[in-house]
Design a protein around this motif. Sequence first.
Motif, PDB file in Angstrom:
ATOM      1  N   THR A 194       0.858  -1.184   0.000  1.00 41.95           N
ATOM      2  CA  THR A 194       0.000   0.000   0.000  1.00 41.95           C
ATOM      3  C   THR A 194       0.891   1.230   0.000  1.00 41.95           C
ATOM      4  O   THR A 194       1.921   1.263   0.672  1.00 41.95           O
ATOM      5  CB  THR A 194      -0.909   0.036   1.239  1.00 41.95           C
ATOM      6  N   GLY A 195       0.484   2.225  -0.769  1.00 40.71           N
ATOM      7  CA  GLY A 195       1.276   3.454  -0.797  1.00 40.71           C
ATOM      8  C   GLY A 195       1.374   4.038  -2.180  1.00 40.71           C
ATOM      9  O   GLY A 195       0.545   3.763  -3.066  1.00 40.71           O
ATOM     10  N   GLN A 196       2.396   4.816  -2.398  1.00 43.67           N
ATOM     11  CA  GLN A 196       2.536   5.617  -3.609  1.00 43.67           C
ATOM     12  C   GLN A 196       2.631   4.765  -4.872  1.00 43.67           C
ATOM     13  O   GLN A 196       3.566   3.997  -5.046  1.00 43.67           O
ATOM     14  CB  GLN A 196       3.780   6.518  -3.492  1.00 43.67           C
ATOM     15  N   GLY A 197       1.636   4.891  -5.736  1.00 41.90           N
ATOM     16  CA  GLY A 197       1.677   4.239  -7.030  1.00 41.90           C
ATOM     17  C   GLY A 197       1.275   2.788  -7.025  1.00 41.90           C
ATOM     18  O   GLY A 197       1.349   2.121  -8.062  1.00 41.90           O
ATOM     19  N   VAL A 198       0.839   2.246  -5.894  1.00 41.10           N
ATOM     20  CA  VAL A 198       0.443   0.840  -5.858  1.00 41.10           C
ATOM     21  C   VAL A 198      -0.870   0.665  -6.612  1.00 41.10           C
ATOM     22  O   VAL A 198      -1.749   1.516  -6.562  1.00 41.10           O
ATOM     23  CB  VAL A 198       0.313   0.349  -4.397  1.00 41.10           C
ATOM     24  N   PHE A 199      -0.990  -0.460  -7.289  1.00 42.96           N
ATOM     25  CA  PHE A 199      -2.177  -0.739  -8.099  1.00 42.96           C
ATOM     26  C   PHE A 199      -3.435  -0.629  -7.265  1.00 42.96           C
ATOM     27  O   PHE A 199      -3.535  -1.201  -6.179  1.00 42.96           O
ATOM     28  CB  PHE A 199      -2.064  -2.134  -8.697  1.00 42.96           C
ATOM     29  N   ASP A 200      -4.411   0.118  -7.748  1.00 46.20           N
ATOM     30  CA  ASP A 200      -5.686   0.315  -7.062  1.00 46.20           C
ATOM     31  C   ASP A 200      -6.658  -0.776  -7.506  1.00 46.20           C
ATOM     32  O   ASP A 200      -7.194  -0.743  -8.608  1.00 46.20           O
ATOM     33  CB  ASP A 200      -6.245   1.702  -7.397  1.00 46.20           C
ATOM     34  N   TYR A 201      -6.911  -1.753  -6.633  1.00 43.63           N
ATOM     35  CA  TYR A 201      -7.750  -2.892  -7.015  1.00 43.63           C
ATOM     36  C   TYR A 201      -9.227  -2.515  -7.109  1.00 43.63           C
ATOM     37  O   TYR A 201     -10.009  -3.189  -7.771  1.00 43.63           O
ATOM     38  CB  TYR A 201      -7.555  -4.032  -6.019  1.00 43.63           C
ATOM     39  N   PRO A 210       4.431   2.043  -9.417  1.00 40.88           N
ATOM     40  CA  PRO A 210       5.070   2.025  -8.100  1.00 40.88           C
ATOM     41  C   PRO A 210       6.550   1.700  -8.219  1.00 40.88           C
ATOM     42  O   PRO A 210       6.984   1.027  -9.156  1.00 40.88           O
ATOM     43  CB  PRO A 210       4.317   0.927  -7.362  1.00 40.88           C
ATOM     44  N   PHE A 211       7.348   2.158  -7.263  1.00 40.48           N
ATOM     45  CA  PHE A 211       8.777   1.875  -7.327  1.00 40.48           C
ATOM     46  C   PHE A 211       9.113   0.498  -6.746  1.00 40.48           C
ATOM     47  O   PHE A 211      10.168  -0.051  -7.021  1.00 40.48           O
ATOM     48  CB  PHE A 211       9.601   2.977  -6.641  1.00 40.48           C
ATOM     49  N   VAL A 212       8.206  -0.079  -5.945  1.00 35.79           N
ATOM     50  CA  VAL A 212       8.369  -1.473  -5.525  1.00 35.79           C
ATOM     51  C   VAL A 212       7.483  -2.317  -6.434  1.00 35.79           C
ATOM     52  O   VAL A 212       6.259  -2.186  -6.416  1.00 35.79           O
ATOM     53  CB  VAL A 212       7.976  -1.684  -4.050  1.00 35.79           C
ATOM     54  N   ARG A 213       8.107  -3.144  -7.257  1.00 38.19           N
ATOM     55  CA  ARG A 213       7.338  -3.898  -8.244  1.00 38.19           C
ATOM     56  C   ARG A 213       7.170  -5.365  -7.862  1.00 38.19           C
ATOM     57  O   ARG A 213       6.355  -6.054  -8.438  1.00 38.19           O
ATOM     58  CB  ARG A 213       8.044  -3.833  -9.605  1.00 38.19           C
ATOM     59  N   ASN A 214       7.952  -5.844  -6.918  1.00 41.01           N
ATOM     60  CA  ASN A 214       7.905  -7.271  -6.612  1.00 41.01           C
ATOM     61  C   ASN A 214       8.325  -7.485  -5.169  1.00 41.01           C
ATOM     62  O   ASN A 214       9.307  -6.911  -4.703  1.00 41.01           O
ATOM     63  CB  ASN A 214       8.821  -8.050  -7.564  1.00 41.01           C
ATOM     64  N   ALA A 215       7.571  -8.306  -4.437  1.00 42.74           N
ATOM     65  CA  ALA A 215       7.907  -8.664  -3.055  1.00 42.74           C
ATOM     66  C   ALA A 215       7.446 -10.091  -2.842  1.00 42.74           C
ATOM     67  O   ALA A 215       6.248 -10.345  -2.728  1.00 42.74           O
ATOM     68  CB  ALA A 215       7.224  -7.715  -2.074  1.00 42.74           C
ATOM     69  N   THR A 296      10.607   8.481  -9.330  1.00 45.23           N
ATOM     70  CA  THR A 296      10.662   9.764 -10.028  1.00 45.23           C
ATOM     71  C   THR A 296      10.030  10.808  -9.123  1.00 45.23           C
ATOM     72  O   THR A 296       9.563  10.499  -8.025  1.00 45.23           O
ATOM     73  CB  THR A 296       9.891   9.695 -11.358  1.00 45.23           C
ATOM     74  N   ALA A 297      10.014  12.025  -9.589  1.00 44.94           N
ATOM     75  CA  ALA A 297       9.393  13.097  -8.806  1.00 44.94           C
ATOM     76  C   ALA A 297       7.900  12.840  -8.615  1.00 44.94           C
ATOM     77  O   ALA A 297       7.276  13.406  -7.709  1.00 44.94           O
ATOM     78  CB  ALA A 297       9.619  14.443  -9.490  1.00 44.94           C
ATOM     79  N   VAL A 298       7.323  11.971  -9.465  1.00 47.17           N
ATOM     80  CA  VAL A 298       5.887  11.694  -9.389  1.00 47.17           C
ATOM     81  C   VAL A 298       5.564  10.638  -8.341  1.00 47.17           C
ATOM     82  O   VAL A 298       4.635  10.775  -7.554  1.00 47.17           O
ATOM     83  CB  VAL A 298       5.346  11.257 -10.770  1.00 47.17           C
ATOM     84  N   ASN A 299       6.363   9.545  -8.308  1.00 48.17           N
ATOM     85  CA  ASN A 299       6.004   8.441  -7.429  1.00 48.17           C
ATOM     86  C   ASN A 299       6.911   8.294  -6.206  1.00 48.17           C
ATOM     87  O   ASN A 299       6.852   7.306  -5.499  1.00 48.17           O
ATOM     88  CB  ASN A 299       5.950   7.123  -8.190  1.00 48.17           C
ATOM     89  N   VAL A 300       7.785   9.243  -5.956  1.00 44.88           N
ATOM     90  CA  VAL A 300       8.637   9.171  -4.781  1.00 44.88           C
ATOM     91  C   VAL A 300       7.759   9.254  -3.527  1.00 44.88           C
ATOM     92  O   VAL A 300       6.757   9.966  -3.489  1.00 44.88           O
ATOM     93  CB  VAL A 300       9.681  10.303  -4.791  1.00 44.88           C
ATOM     94  N   GLY A 301       8.124   8.512  -2.509  1.00 46.62           N
ATOM     95  CA  GLY A 301       7.318   8.500  -1.292  1.00 46.62           C
ATOM     96  C   GLY A 301       7.519   7.207  -0.527  1.00 46.62           C
ATOM     97  O   GLY A 301       8.612   6.648  -0.502  1.00 46.62           O
ATOM     98  N   ASP A 302       6.444   6.697   0.104  1.00 54.64           N
ATOM     99  CA  ASP A 302       6.509   5.495   0.931  1.00 54.64           C
ATOM    100  C   ASP A 302       5.610   4.406   0.367  1.00 54.64           C
ATOM    101  O   ASP A 302       4.519   4.692  -0.153  1.00 54.64           O
ATOM    102  CB  ASP A 302       6.055   5.790   2.362  1.00 54.64           C
TER     103      ASP A 302
END
Length: 430
Positions: A194-201, A210-215, A296-302
Amino acid sequence: MRISTQQQYFKSIDQMQSGQAKLAGLQEQISTGKKLNTPSDDPVAAAQVLKLELELAQYEKFDDNINVTERRLVLEETILDDVNTATDRMREITIQAGNGTLSDLDRKTISNELNQLTSYVAGLMNTQDSQGEYLFAGSQGGTQPYVLENGRYEYQGDDGQRQIQVGSALYMPSNDSGKYLFEAADDGLSVQLTGQGVFDYESGVSAIEPFVRNATFPNEAAEAQFSTAAQVDGWGALTVRTAETAPLSGIFTYEVVDSGGNAVNDESGNPLAGGFVTTPLSINIHGMDLEIHEPTAVNVGDIELTVSSEKNNILDVAMNLADILAMPVTTGEERTALNEAVAKGINQFAQVAERNIEARTTLGSRLSTLEQVSSSNLDFKLSTETAISQLVDADLSSVISQFKLAEVTLEAAQATFGRISSLSLFNYIN
Protein backbone atom coordinates in the motif's frame (compact mmCIF):
# COMPACT_ATOMS: atom_id res chain seq x y z
CA MET A 1 -88.60 16.12 55.39
CA ARG A 2 -91.44 14.72 53.38
CA ILE A 3 -90.87 11.48 51.48
CA SER A 4 -93.53 10.68 48.97
CA THR A 5 -94.74 7.17 48.36
CA GLN A 6 -93.37 7.25 44.81
CA GLN A 7 -89.97 8.40 46.02
CA GLN A 8 -89.94 5.66 48.59
CA TYR A 9 -90.70 3.06 45.91
CA PHE A 10 -87.99 4.32 43.55
CA LYS A 11 -85.35 4.47 46.30
CA SER A 12 -86.09 0.94 47.48
CA ILE A 13 -86.04 -0.47 43.95
CA ASP A 14 -82.74 1.32 43.23
CA GLN A 15 -81.17 -0.16 46.35
CA MET A 16 -82.33 -3.67 45.49
CA GLN A 17 -81.09 -3.36 41.91
CA SER A 18 -77.71 -2.13 43.19
CA GLY A 19 -77.55 -5.11 45.55
CA GLN A 20 -78.44 -7.50 42.75
CA ALA A 21 -75.72 -5.97 40.51
CA LYS A 22 -73.17 -6.31 43.28
CA LEU A 23 -74.28 -9.88 43.90
CA ALA A 24 -74.00 -10.68 40.19
CA GLY A 25 -70.49 -9.19 40.06
CA LEU A 26 -69.36 -11.25 43.04
CA GLN A 27 -70.94 -14.36 41.53
CA GLU A 28 -68.97 -13.75 38.29
CA GLN A 29 -65.72 -13.46 40.27
CA ILE A 30 -66.46 -16.77 41.99
CA SER A 31 -67.30 -18.54 38.72
CA THR A 32 -64.27 -17.17 36.78
CA GLY A 33 -61.82 -16.95 39.67
CA LYS A 34 -60.88 -13.44 38.49
CA LYS A 35 -61.66 -10.06 39.93
CA LEU A 36 -60.65 -8.25 36.73
CA ASN A 37 -62.87 -9.50 33.91
CA THR A 38 -63.26 -6.31 31.90
CA PRO A 39 -61.15 -3.10 31.81
CA SER A 40 -64.07 -1.22 33.39
CA ASP A 41 -63.71 -3.32 36.55
CA ASP A 42 -60.42 -1.50 37.33
CA PRO A 43 -58.99 0.69 34.52
CA VAL A 44 -55.67 1.31 36.32
CA ALA A 45 -55.11 -2.38 37.02
CA ALA A 46 -56.12 -3.25 33.43
CA ALA A 47 -53.41 -0.91 32.07
CA GLN A 48 -50.81 -2.50 34.37
CA VAL A 49 -51.89 -6.00 33.33
CA LEU A 50 -51.53 -5.07 29.65
CA LYS A 51 -47.99 -3.84 30.24
CA LEU A 52 -47.05 -6.94 32.23
CA GLU A 53 -48.51 -9.26 29.58
CA LEU A 54 -46.34 -7.56 26.93
CA GLU A 55 -43.27 -8.19 29.09
CA LEU A 56 -44.34 -11.81 29.57
CA ALA A 57 -44.76 -12.29 25.81
CA GLN A 58 -41.26 -10.87 25.32
CA TYR A 59 -39.74 -13.39 27.73
CA GLU A 60 -41.62 -16.21 26.01
CA LYS A 61 -40.06 -15.07 22.72
CA PHE A 62 -36.65 -15.08 24.41
CA ASP A 63 -37.28 -18.68 25.49
CA ASP A 64 -38.08 -19.62 21.89
CA ASN A 65 -34.88 -17.95 20.73
CA ILE A 66 -32.88 -19.74 23.41
CA ASN A 67 -34.25 -23.09 22.25
CA VAL A 68 -33.40 -22.32 18.62
CA THR A 69 -29.90 -21.15 19.55
CA GLU A 70 -29.28 -24.21 21.72
CA ARG A 71 -30.31 -26.55 18.90
CA ARG A 72 -27.97 -24.84 16.44
CA LEU A 73 -25.05 -24.76 18.87
CA VAL A 74 -25.51 -28.40 19.88
CA LEU A 75 -25.64 -29.36 16.19
CA GLU A 76 -22.47 -27.35 15.53
CA GLU A 77 -20.74 -29.00 18.48
CA THR A 78 -21.66 -32.45 17.14
CA ILE A 79 -20.39 -31.63 13.66
CA LEU A 80 -17.13 -30.19 14.99
CA ASP A 81 -16.60 -33.31 17.07
CA ASP A 82 -17.00 -35.44 13.93
CA VAL A 83 -14.65 -33.17 11.96
CA ASN A 84 -12.09 -33.42 14.74
CA THR A 85 -12.28 -37.22 14.65
CA ALA A 86 -11.69 -37.17 10.89
CA THR A 87 -8.83 -34.68 11.30
CA ASP A 88 -7.17 -36.95 13.84
CA ARG A 89 -7.40 -39.81 11.36
CA MET A 90 -5.90 -37.62 8.60
CA ARG A 91 -2.99 -36.68 10.82
CA GLU A 92 -2.50 -40.32 11.87
CA ILE A 93 -2.22 -41.65 8.34
CA THR A 94 -0.06 -38.69 7.32
CA ILE A 95 2.42 -39.70 9.99
CA GLN A 96 2.30 -43.21 8.54
CA ALA A 97 2.99 -41.82 5.08
CA GLY A 98 6.29 -40.41 6.33
CA ASN A 99 7.60 -43.90 6.98
CA GLY A 100 10.48 -44.44 4.58
CA THR A 101 9.76 -48.16 4.28
CA LEU A 102 6.39 -47.64 2.58
CA SER A 103 6.08 -48.48 -1.09
CA ASP A 104 4.44 -46.32 -3.74
CA LEU A 105 1.37 -48.58 -3.51
CA ASP A 106 1.20 -48.05 0.27
CA ARG A 107 1.28 -44.31 -0.15
CA LYS A 108 -1.33 -44.57 -2.91
CA THR A 109 -3.62 -46.37 -0.46
CA ILE A 110 -3.13 -43.58 2.09
CA SER A 111 -3.85 -41.05 -0.67
CA ASN A 112 -7.15 -42.77 -1.45
CA GLU A 113 -8.16 -42.73 2.22
CA LEU A 114 -7.33 -39.02 2.45
CA ASN A 115 -9.60 -38.35 -0.53
CA GLN A 116 -12.41 -40.36 1.07
CA LEU A 117 -12.02 -38.49 4.35
CA THR A 118 -12.03 -35.22 2.42
CA SER A 119 -15.40 -36.02 0.85
CA TYR A 120 -16.79 -37.00 4.26
CA VAL A 121 -15.57 -33.82 5.94
CA ALA A 122 -16.86 -31.69 3.04
CA GLY A 123 -20.32 -33.10 3.70
CA LEU A 124 -20.03 -32.19 7.37
CA MET A 125 -18.88 -28.66 6.56
CA ASN A 126 -21.93 -28.20 4.29
CA THR A 127 -24.38 -29.29 7.02
CA GLN A 128 -27.85 -27.70 6.99
CA ASP A 129 -30.02 -27.14 10.05
CA SER A 130 -33.68 -28.13 10.45
CA GLN A 131 -34.77 -25.04 8.50
CA GLY A 132 -32.53 -25.87 5.55
CA GLU A 133 -29.97 -23.13 6.26
CA TYR A 134 -26.27 -23.89 5.97
CA LEU A 135 -24.73 -23.88 9.42
CA PHE A 136 -21.21 -22.75 8.48
CA ALA A 137 -21.90 -20.11 5.81
CA GLY A 138 -21.63 -17.21 8.25
CA SER A 139 -24.55 -14.81 7.82
CA GLN A 140 -25.42 -16.22 4.37
CA GLY A 141 -27.51 -19.18 5.46
CA GLY A 142 -28.83 -19.80 1.97
CA THR A 143 -25.38 -20.18 0.39
CA GLN A 144 -23.54 -23.51 0.35
CA PRO A 145 -20.28 -22.71 2.14
CA TYR A 146 -17.87 -25.10 0.36
CA VAL A 147 -18.07 -25.72 -3.36
CA LEU A 148 -15.64 -27.83 -5.38
CA GLU A 149 -14.18 -25.68 -8.17
CA ASN A 150 -11.21 -26.59 -10.38
CA GLY A 151 -10.34 -29.51 -8.15
CA ARG A 152 -10.26 -27.51 -4.90
CA TYR A 153 -12.85 -26.34 -2.38
CA GLU A 154 -13.69 -22.64 -2.32
CA TYR A 155 -15.46 -20.99 0.60
CA GLN A 156 -18.56 -19.13 -0.60
CA GLY A 157 -19.87 -17.74 2.69
CA ASP A 158 -18.67 -14.80 4.78
CA ASP A 159 -17.10 -14.40 8.21
CA GLY A 160 -20.29 -13.18 9.90
CA GLN A 161 -22.37 -14.73 12.67
CA ARG A 162 -26.12 -14.86 13.18
CA GLN A 163 -26.93 -12.98 16.37
CA ILE A 164 -30.14 -14.01 18.17
CA GLN A 165 -31.64 -12.01 21.05
CA VAL A 166 -31.98 -14.24 24.12
CA GLY A 167 -32.41 -11.54 26.76
CA SER A 168 -33.53 -7.96 27.09
CA ALA A 169 -30.01 -6.75 26.31
CA LEU A 170 -28.17 -9.94 25.31
CA TYR A 171 -27.52 -11.29 21.81
CA MET A 172 -25.92 -14.70 21.34
CA PRO A 173 -24.12 -15.96 18.19
CA SER A 174 -25.97 -19.07 17.01
CA ASN A 175 -23.24 -20.23 14.63
CA ASP A 176 -19.63 -19.80 13.53
CA SER A 177 -18.44 -19.22 10.00
CA GLY A 178 -16.50 -21.81 8.04
CA LYS A 179 -13.87 -19.14 7.43
CA TYR A 180 -13.10 -19.08 11.14
CA LEU A 181 -13.57 -22.79 11.82
CA PHE A 182 -11.96 -24.49 8.84
CA GLU A 183 -9.71 -21.93 7.11
CA ALA A 184 -7.15 -22.33 9.87
CA ALA A 185 -4.11 -23.92 8.23
CA ASP A 186 -1.11 -21.65 7.58
CA ASP A 187 -0.16 -21.92 3.91
CA GLY A 188 2.68 -19.52 3.25
CA LEU A 189 3.18 -15.77 3.61
CA SER A 190 1.70 -13.10 1.38
CA VAL A 191 2.78 -9.48 1.02
CA GLN A 192 0.32 -6.63 0.57
CA LEU A 193 1.63 -3.32 -0.79
CA THR A 194 0.00 0.00 0.00
CA GLY A 195 1.28 3.45 -0.80
CA GLN A 196 2.54 5.62 -3.61
CA GLY A 197 1.68 4.24 -7.03
CA VAL A 198 0.44 0.84 -5.86
CA PHE A 199 -2.18 -0.74 -8.10
CA ASP A 200 -5.69 0.31 -7.06
CA TYR A 201 -7.75 -2.89 -7.01
CA GLU A 202 -11.04 -1.06 -6.50
CA SER A 203 -10.77 1.14 -9.58
CA GLY A 204 -8.69 -1.38 -11.55
CA VAL A 205 -6.11 1.20 -12.61
CA SER A 206 -2.96 2.79 -11.28
CA ALA A 207 -2.16 6.39 -12.10
CA ILE A 208 1.58 5.93 -11.65
CA GLU A 209 4.03 3.04 -11.64
CA PRO A 210 5.07 2.03 -8.10
CA PHE A 211 8.78 1.87 -7.33
CA VAL A 212 8.37 -1.47 -5.53
CA ARG A 213 7.34 -3.90 -8.24
CA ASN A 214 7.91 -7.27 -6.61
CA ALA A 215 7.91 -8.66 -3.06
CA THR A 216 8.03 -12.44 -2.76
CA PHE A 217 9.40 -15.36 -0.75
CA PRO A 218 11.27 -17.93 -2.85
CA ASN A 219 10.55 -20.90 -0.56
CA GLU A 220 9.24 -22.00 2.82
CA ALA A 221 12.67 -21.68 4.40
CA ALA A 222 12.73 -18.00 3.44
CA GLU A 223 9.27 -17.53 4.96
CA ALA A 224 10.41 -19.15 8.20
CA GLN A 225 13.52 -16.94 8.26
CA PHE A 226 11.48 -13.78 7.77
CA SER A 227 8.89 -14.77 10.40
CA THR A 228 11.58 -15.42 12.97
CA ALA A 229 13.35 -12.10 12.31
CA ALA A 230 10.07 -10.15 12.36
CA GLN A 231 9.08 -11.71 15.67
CA VAL A 232 12.49 -11.22 17.31
CA ASP A 233 12.88 -7.59 16.22
CA GLY A 234 9.18 -6.71 16.45
CA TRP A 235 9.00 -5.01 13.08
CA GLY A 236 5.28 -4.88 12.45
CA ALA A 237 4.60 -3.49 8.99
CA LEU A 238 7.71 -2.53 6.98
CA THR A 239 7.99 0.63 4.92
CA VAL A 240 10.22 1.27 1.92
CA ARG A 241 10.83 5.01 2.02
CA THR A 242 12.27 6.93 -0.92
CA ALA A 243 13.37 10.56 -1.04
CA GLU A 244 15.10 13.02 -3.36
CA THR A 245 18.48 14.11 -2.02
CA ALA A 246 17.80 17.74 -2.98
CA PRO A 247 14.96 19.57 -4.75
CA LEU A 248 15.02 18.87 -8.49
CA SER A 249 18.31 16.96 -8.15
CA GLY A 250 16.94 13.82 -9.77
CA ILE A 251 18.97 11.71 -7.31
CA PHE A 252 17.00 9.45 -5.01
CA THR A 253 17.72 7.28 -2.00
CA TYR A 254 15.80 4.53 -0.24
CA GLU A 255 15.62 3.04 3.23
CA VAL A 256 13.61 0.30 4.93
CA VAL A 257 12.08 1.08 8.34
CA ASP A 258 9.79 -0.80 10.71
CA SER A 259 6.44 0.33 12.13
CA GLY A 260 8.24 2.41 14.74
CA GLY A 261 10.35 4.25 12.16
CA ASN A 262 13.51 2.35 13.09
CA ALA A 263 15.98 1.27 10.43
CA VAL A 264 15.83 -2.40 9.43
CA ASN A 265 19.18 -4.17 9.05
CA ASP A 266 20.14 -6.97 6.71
CA GLU A 267 21.51 -10.32 7.92
CA SER A 268 24.96 -8.77 8.33
CA GLY A 269 23.63 -6.03 10.58
CA ASN A 270 23.91 -3.25 7.98
CA PRO A 271 20.95 -0.86 7.44
CA LEU A 272 18.90 -1.57 4.35
CA ALA A 273 19.39 1.85 2.80
CA GLY A 274 21.34 3.56 0.05
CA GLY A 275 21.17 5.09 -3.39
CA PHE A 276 20.16 3.73 -6.78
CA VAL A 277 23.44 2.73 -8.44
CA THR A 278 21.43 0.54 -10.79
CA THR A 279 17.73 0.14 -11.31
CA PRO A 280 16.03 -2.03 -10.40
CA LEU A 281 17.73 -2.95 -7.16
CA SER A 282 17.29 -6.42 -5.70
CA ILE A 283 17.43 -6.48 -1.92
CA ASN A 284 16.66 -9.21 0.54
CA ILE A 285 14.97 -8.56 3.88
CA HIS A 286 15.71 -11.73 5.83
CA GLY A 287 14.21 -14.00 3.19
CA MET A 288 11.88 -11.56 1.40
CA ASP A 289 13.06 -10.62 -2.10
CA LEU A 290 12.30 -7.03 -3.11
CA GLU A 291 12.64 -5.42 -6.51
CA ILE A 292 12.95 -1.63 -6.14
CA HIS A 293 13.01 0.72 -9.12
CA GLU A 294 14.39 4.21 -8.88
CA PRO A 295 11.46 6.54 -8.26
CA THR A 296 10.66 9.76 -10.03
CA ALA A 297 9.39 13.10 -8.81
CA VAL A 298 5.89 11.69 -9.39
CA ASN A 299 6.00 8.44 -7.43
CA VAL A 300 8.64 9.17 -4.78
CA GLY A 301 7.32 8.50 -1.29
CA ASP A 302 6.51 5.50 0.93
CA ILE A 303 5.24 2.02 0.22
CA GLU A 304 4.18 -0.11 3.17
CA LEU A 305 4.69 -3.88 3.14
CA THR A 306 2.20 -5.85 5.25
CA VAL A 307 3.11 -9.51 5.58
CA SER A 308 0.40 -11.95 6.64
CA SER A 309 -0.05 -15.68 6.65
CA GLU A 310 -2.31 -17.07 3.95
CA LYS A 311 -4.89 -19.55 5.21
CA ASN A 312 -6.00 -22.82 3.68
CA ASN A 313 -8.92 -25.06 4.58
CA ILE A 314 -8.64 -28.62 5.81
CA LEU A 315 -10.15 -30.00 2.59
CA ASP A 316 -7.51 -28.52 0.31
CA VAL A 317 -4.74 -29.43 2.76
CA ALA A 318 -5.81 -33.07 2.59
CA MET A 319 -6.24 -33.02 -1.21
CA ASN A 320 -2.83 -31.38 -1.76
CA LEU A 321 -1.18 -34.02 0.39
CA ALA A 322 -3.16 -36.82 -1.29
CA ASP A 323 -1.91 -35.66 -4.71
CA ILE A 324 1.72 -35.79 -3.54
CA LEU A 325 1.30 -39.20 -1.90
CA ALA A 326 -0.20 -40.59 -5.11
CA MET A 327 2.99 -39.78 -7.05
CA PRO A 328 5.80 -42.39 -7.20
CA VAL A 329 9.08 -41.58 -5.47
CA THR A 330 12.21 -42.54 -7.40
CA THR A 331 14.82 -39.84 -6.71
CA GLY A 332 16.31 -38.24 -3.65
CA GLU A 333 14.74 -34.89 -4.55
CA GLU A 334 11.31 -36.50 -4.76
CA ARG A 335 11.89 -38.12 -1.37
CA THR A 336 12.86 -34.74 0.09
CA ALA A 337 9.75 -33.10 -1.41
CA LEU A 338 7.62 -35.90 0.02
CA ASN A 339 9.10 -35.50 3.49
CA GLU A 340 8.56 -31.74 3.39
CA ALA A 341 4.94 -32.21 2.27
CA VAL A 342 4.30 -34.74 5.03
CA ALA A 343 5.82 -32.47 7.68
CA LYS A 344 3.80 -29.52 6.41
CA GLY A 345 0.59 -31.61 6.36
CA ILE A 346 1.10 -32.80 9.93
CA ASN A 347 1.61 -29.21 11.07
CA GLN A 348 -1.46 -27.98 9.17
CA PHE A 349 -3.69 -30.74 10.54
CA ALA A 350 -2.48 -29.80 14.03
CA GLN A 351 -3.44 -26.16 13.40
CA VAL A 352 -6.91 -27.18 12.20
CA ALA A 353 -7.37 -29.41 15.27
CA GLU A 354 -6.28 -26.57 17.56
CA ARG A 355 -8.87 -24.22 16.02
CA ASN A 356 -11.48 -26.98 16.40
CA ILE A 357 -10.76 -27.31 20.11
CA GLU A 358 -10.82 -23.53 20.51
CA ALA A 359 -14.22 -23.35 18.79
CA ARG A 360 -15.72 -26.16 20.85
CA THR A 361 -14.52 -24.49 24.04
CA THR A 362 -16.31 -21.31 22.96
CA LEU A 363 -19.44 -23.31 22.17
CA GLY A 364 -19.40 -24.77 25.66
CA SER A 365 -19.23 -21.26 27.13
CA ARG A 366 -22.17 -20.13 24.99
CA LEU A 367 -24.30 -23.12 25.99
CA SER A 368 -23.50 -22.48 29.65
CA THR A 369 -24.47 -18.82 29.24
CA LEU A 370 -27.74 -19.82 27.57
CA GLU A 371 -28.55 -22.07 30.52
CA GLN A 372 -27.98 -19.19 32.93
CA VAL A 373 -30.01 -16.78 30.81
CA SER A 374 -32.84 -19.32 30.60
CA SER A 375 -32.87 -19.60 34.39
CA SER A 376 -32.91 -15.80 34.77
CA ASN A 377 -35.73 -15.48 32.23
CA LEU A 378 -37.70 -18.08 34.17
CA ASP A 379 -37.34 -16.00 37.34
CA PHE A 380 -38.49 -12.89 35.50
CA LYS A 381 -41.47 -14.75 34.06
CA LEU A 382 -42.45 -16.06 37.48
CA SER A 383 -42.33 -12.62 39.07
CA THR A 384 -44.31 -11.14 36.18
CA GLU A 385 -46.95 -13.86 36.36
CA THR A 386 -47.21 -13.30 40.12
CA ALA A 387 -47.78 -9.58 39.58
CA ILE A 388 -50.48 -10.30 36.99
CA SER A 389 -52.14 -12.79 39.33
CA GLN A 390 -52.29 -10.23 42.11
CA LEU A 391 -54.04 -7.79 39.78
CA VAL A 392 -56.37 -10.24 38.05
CA ASP A 393 -57.07 -13.27 40.23
CA ALA A 394 -59.74 -13.12 42.94
CA ASP A 395 -59.29 -14.15 46.57
CA LEU A 396 -62.12 -16.70 46.60
CA SER A 397 -62.43 -16.93 50.38
CA SER A 398 -62.82 -13.15 50.60
CA VAL A 399 -65.17 -12.97 47.59
CA ILE A 400 -67.40 -15.75 48.95
CA SER A 401 -67.68 -13.92 52.28
CA GLN A 402 -68.60 -10.73 50.44
CA PHE A 403 -71.13 -12.69 48.39
CA LYS A 404 -72.81 -14.09 51.53
CA LEU A 405 -72.98 -10.63 53.04
CA ALA A 406 -74.41 -9.12 49.85
CA GLU A 407 -76.95 -11.95 49.62
CA VAL A 408 -78.14 -11.39 53.20
CA THR A 409 -78.31 -7.64 52.62
CA LEU A 410 -80.38 -8.07 49.46
CA GLU A 411 -82.78 -10.49 51.14
CA ALA A 412 -83.23 -8.04 54.04
CA ALA A 413 -83.89 -5.20 51.62
CA GLN A 414 -86.48 -7.26 49.74
CA ALA A 415 -88.17 -8.33 52.98
CA THR A 416 -88.39 -4.83 54.41
CA PHE A 417 -89.63 -3.40 51.10
CA GLY A 418 -92.84 -5.40 51.40
CA ARG A 419 -93.50 -4.07 54.90
CA ILE A 420 -92.59 -0.48 54.09
CA SER A 421 -94.68 -0.45 50.90
CA SER A 422 -97.82 -1.39 52.89
CA LEU A 423 -97.54 1.61 55.22
CA SER A 424 -100.26 4.19 54.41
CA LEU A 425 -102.48 6.72 56.19
CA PHE A 426 -105.45 5.00 54.62
CA ASN A 427 -104.72 2.00 56.79
CA TYR A 428 -105.43 4.13 59.88
CA ILE A 429 -108.49 5.80 58.36
CA ASN A 430 -110.05 2.41 57.85
